[in-house]
Write a protein that holds these residues in place. Structure first.
Motif, PDB file in Angstrom:
ATOM      1  N   VAL A   1      79.336  63.884  79.297  1.00 23.02           N
ATOM      2  CA  VAL A   1      78.758  63.662  80.628  1.00 23.02           C
ATOM      3  C   VAL A   1      78.667  64.966  81.410  1.00 23.02           C
ATOM      4  CG1 VAL A   1      79.167  62.575  82.877  1.00 23.02           C
ATOM      5  CG2 VAL A   1      79.456  61.241  80.783  1.00 23.02           C
ATOM      6  N   LEU A   2      79.737  65.744  81.400  1.00 22.30           N
ATOM      7  CA  LEU A   2      79.748  67.002  82.154  1.00 22.30           C
ATOM      8  C   LEU A   2      78.652  67.952  81.671  1.00 22.30           C
ATOM      9  CD1 LEU A   2      83.601  67.632  82.408  1.00 22.30           C
ATOM     10  CD2 LEU A   2      82.055  67.037  84.274  1.00 22.30           C
ATOM     11  N   GLU A   3      78.516  68.052  80.368  1.00 19.42           N
ATOM     12  CA  GLU A   3      77.506  68.976  79.835  1.00 19.42           C
ATOM     13  C   GLU A   3      76.093  68.450  80.076  1.00 19.42           C
ATOM     14  OE1 GLU A   3      80.248  71.181  76.436  1.00 19.42           O
ATOM     15  OE2 GLU A   3      78.726  69.749  75.772  1.00 19.42           O
ATOM     16  N   ARG A   4      75.913  67.134  80.003  1.00 22.89           N
ATOM     17  CA  ARG A   4      74.583  66.553  80.232  1.00 22.89           C
ATOM     18  C   ARG A   4      74.151  66.750  81.691  1.00 22.89           C
ATOM     19  NH1 ARG A   4      71.908  62.164  78.033  1.00 22.89           N
ATOM     20  NH2 ARG A   4      72.746  62.975  76.056  1.00 22.89           N
ATOM     21  N   VAL A   5      75.033  66.417  82.610  1.00 28.25           N
ATOM     22  CA  VAL A   5      74.674  66.461  84.037  1.00 28.25           C
ATOM     23  C   VAL A   5      74.498  67.891  84.536  1.00 28.25           C
ATOM     24  CG1 VAL A   5      75.558  65.964  86.353  1.00 28.25           C
ATOM     25  CG2 VAL A   5      75.696  64.226  84.575  1.00 28.25           C
ATOM     26  N   SER A   6      75.328  68.803  84.054  1.00 27.56           N
ATOM     27  CA  SER A   6      75.281  70.182  84.543  1.00 27.56           C
ATOM     28  C   SER A   6      74.264  71.048  83.814  1.00 27.56           C
ATOM     29  CB  SER A   6      76.659  70.834  84.402  1.00 27.56           C
ATOM     30  OG  SER A   6      76.981  71.023  83.026  1.00 27.56           O
ATOM     31  N   GLY A   7      73.935  70.670  82.574  1.00 24.27           N
ATOM     32  CA  GLY A   7      73.066  71.520  81.769  1.00 24.27           C
ATOM     33  C   GLY A   7      73.768  72.768  81.272  1.00 24.27           C
ATOM     34  N   GLN A   8      75.109  72.789  81.337  1.00 26.02           N
ATOM     35  CA  GLN A   8      75.902  73.928  80.880  1.00 26.02           C
ATOM     36  C   GLN A   8      76.923  73.474  79.847  1.00 26.02           C
ATOM     37  OE1 GLN A   8      77.305  75.279  84.940  1.00 26.02           O
ATOM     38  NE2 GLN A   8      76.728  77.264  84.099  1.00 26.02           N
ATOM     39  N   GLY A   9      77.348  74.416  78.995  1.00 21.12           N
ATOM     40  CA  GLY A   9      78.478  74.151  78.127  1.00 21.12           C
ATOM     41  C   GLY A   9      79.729  74.023  78.971  1.00 21.12           C
ATOM     42  N   TYR A  10      80.735  73.308  78.445  1.00 18.56           N
ATOM     43  CA  TYR A  10      81.928  73.048  79.240  1.00 18.56           C
ATOM     44  C   TYR A  10      82.637  74.343  79.659  1.00 18.56           C
ATOM     45  CZ  TYR A  10      86.401  71.381  80.834  1.00 18.56           C
ATOM     46  OH  TYR A  10      87.522  71.158  81.602  1.00 18.56           O
ATOM     47  N   ALA A  11      82.709  75.313  78.778  1.00 22.09           N
ATOM     48  CA  ALA A  11      83.389  76.569  79.116  1.00 22.09           C
ATOM     49  C   ALA A  11      82.723  77.248  80.306  1.00 22.09           C
ATOM     50  CB  ALA A  11      83.401  77.506  77.906  1.00 22.09           C
ATOM     51  N   GLN A  12      81.398  77.291  80.319  1.00 26.36           N
ATOM     52  CA  GLN A  12      80.672  77.915  81.423  1.00 26.36           C
ATOM     53  C   GLN A  12      80.842  77.114  82.712  1.00 26.36           C
ATOM     54  OE1 GLN A  12      79.219  77.371  78.286  1.00 26.36           O
ATOM     55  NE2 GLN A  12      79.781  79.493  77.785  1.00 26.36           N
ATOM     56  N   LEU A  13      80.891  75.800  82.577  1.00 23.90           N
ATOM     57  CA  LEU A  13      81.050  74.944  83.742  1.00 23.90           C
ATOM     58  C   LEU A  13      82.426  75.140  84.388  1.00 23.90           C
ATOM     59  CD1 LEU A  13      79.555  72.695  85.307  1.00 23.90           C
ATOM     60  CD2 LEU A  13      80.672  71.043  83.785  1.00 23.90           C
ATOM     61  N   ALA A  14      83.480  75.174  83.576  1.00 25.86           N
ATOM     62  CA  ALA A  14      84.824  75.404  84.104  1.00 25.86           C
ATOM     63  C   ALA A  14      84.917  76.769  84.776  1.00 25.86           C
ATOM     64  CB  ALA A  14      85.854  75.289  82.985  1.00 25.86           C
ATOM     65  N   GLN A  15      84.266  77.753  84.180  1.00 26.13           N
ATOM     66  CA  GLN A  15      84.264  79.096  84.764  1.00 26.13           C
ATOM     67  C   GLN A  15      83.598  79.081  86.148  1.00 26.13           C
ATOM     68  OE1 GLN A  15      85.591  81.989  83.562  1.00 26.13           O
ATOM     69  NE2 GLN A  15      84.900  83.080  85.364  1.00 26.13           N
TER      70      GLN A  15
END
Length: 363
Positions: free
Chosen positions: A185-199
């Motif tokens: 869900v996080l990667e779909r909604v944000s369009g980012q990989g999880y590592a980049q999103l957490a950063q």
């Protein structure tokens, strides 16, 4: 450059670095006894608010080269990763991109409809989903799964699409499979990989410059304390690996001081809105004191008012983490180890550092 009040205690117990402040508050003697009794290999931090009052490292980060641990050595922090992932979810809630109680189908419309219309993010990150633990079942038959790389959509279909075993929200079931869906869900909604999103959403705003996300030791993390099954009588490595589609559940690496920044920034700072911070700390499953991604416990102490703590603990291979914070006064204890210690001794030590006279039993 280190502050002028840094002292080295390594000649007394295993090589270490300490940051003492007020003499009455110094935990050095208590730490020395614990390290001597338990052969603790890791880092100990105590602090208040956003300030580290004491930090000390003991033992080795690489037994082969005999490289010693430093206070800024990095460790994988196990299930504290789930608390981080819940914070990432709530950051996107604050941005209006997610809602805790929307059906999963809102975000993953291709997911099986009968289950997807019942499941929510709140169910997943509070371990109340009712999903079968498909990943653990598969790993028992094929342990190499812990090292595999697989597209997220394929992992969802293969491991996280089983028939519900109970109605979502009615029971607590600690289940790694939940986090495959959370990450999807996080990667779909944000369009980012999880590592980049957490950063972007957590590490950068909180200045957590020593933290990141990786699929275990295979990620070649610089300054990482290597994991060990034993250091004596002979050295036995325990290499930690993780599938790419599960880094939200166990791929968080950090330092003691960065974990203090996380605790302070989230629990006493402005990273989350007041509503999201309240949601993070609201116990969803009382039978395990589990809130969203971590536990919140109230300790009854003799002669004192009850004290409520956010108690985040983690295990990943040889790595063991304790990150406890008193929600009223901000006192914090963080313990990081790359040689799994005895849990009873570790929790008793944590309670003694926080001056908890009597406490609930840990899970």
């Amino acid at each position: 450059m280190l502050p002028t009040n840094v002292t080295c205690l390594g000649l007394i117990v295993s090589l270490g670095i300490a940051l003492p402040v007020h003499a009455a508050d110094q935990p050095q003697e208590q730490v020395r006894r614990f390290v001597a009794d338990s052969r603790f290999n890791g880092v100990v931090l105590t602090g208040k608010g956003g300030r580290a009052e004491y930090v000390e490292a003991f033992g080795v980060m690489d037994a082969e080269s005999k490289k010693r641990l430093q206070r800024n050595s990095r460790f994988f922090v196990g299930s504290v990763s789930k608390w981080l992932a819940s914070i990432v979810v709530l950051r996107l809630v604050d941005e209006g991109k997610l809602a805790l109680d929307e059906p999963l189908l809102t975000y993953l419309p291709e997911y099986r409809a009968d289950t997807g219309k019942q499941l929510t993010l709140r169910h997943l990150i509070s371990h109340g989903s009712g999903l079968p633990n498909g990943l653990m079942a598969a790993a028992k038959n094929d342990p190499s799964i812990e090292r595999e790389t697989r597209p997220m959509a394929e992992a969802v279909t293969r491991y996280a699409s089983g028939d519900l075993v109970f109605t979502p929200g009615t029971r607590f079931d600690y289940n790694l499979t939940n986090w495959i869906l959370v990450q999807a869900v996080l990667e779909r909604v944000s369009g980012q990989g999880y590592a980049q999103l957490a950063q972007r959403l957590v590490f950068k705003p909180l200045r957590m410059t020593e933290s990141g996300i990786a699929a275990g030791e295979a990620g070649n993390v610089p300054n990482l304390a290597l994991g060990y099954r034993a250091l004596a009588p002979k050295v036995e490595r325990r290499v930690y690996t993780l599938p790419n589609y599960l880094v939200s559940a166990g791929g968080f690496f950090s330092t003691a001081e960065d974990l203090l920044r996380l605790n302070h920034g989230v629990l006493s700072g402005k990273l989350l809105s007041p509503a999201s911070r309240k949601a993070l700390l609201t116990v969803e499953r009382p039978e395990s004191a589990y809130a969203l991604g971590g536990r919140v416990r109230t300790f009854e102490t003799k002669g004192q008012a009850p004290r409520t703590l956010a108690t985040n603990d983690g295990t990943s291979g040889a790595y063991r983490t304790v990150a406890w914070r008193d929600l009223e006064d901000g006192r914090t204890v963080i313990l990081l180890s790359n040689l799994r210690p005895d849990d009873d001794a570790l929790f008793a030590f944590t309670e003694s550092l926080l001056k908890l006279q009597s406490a609930q039993k840990k899970d």
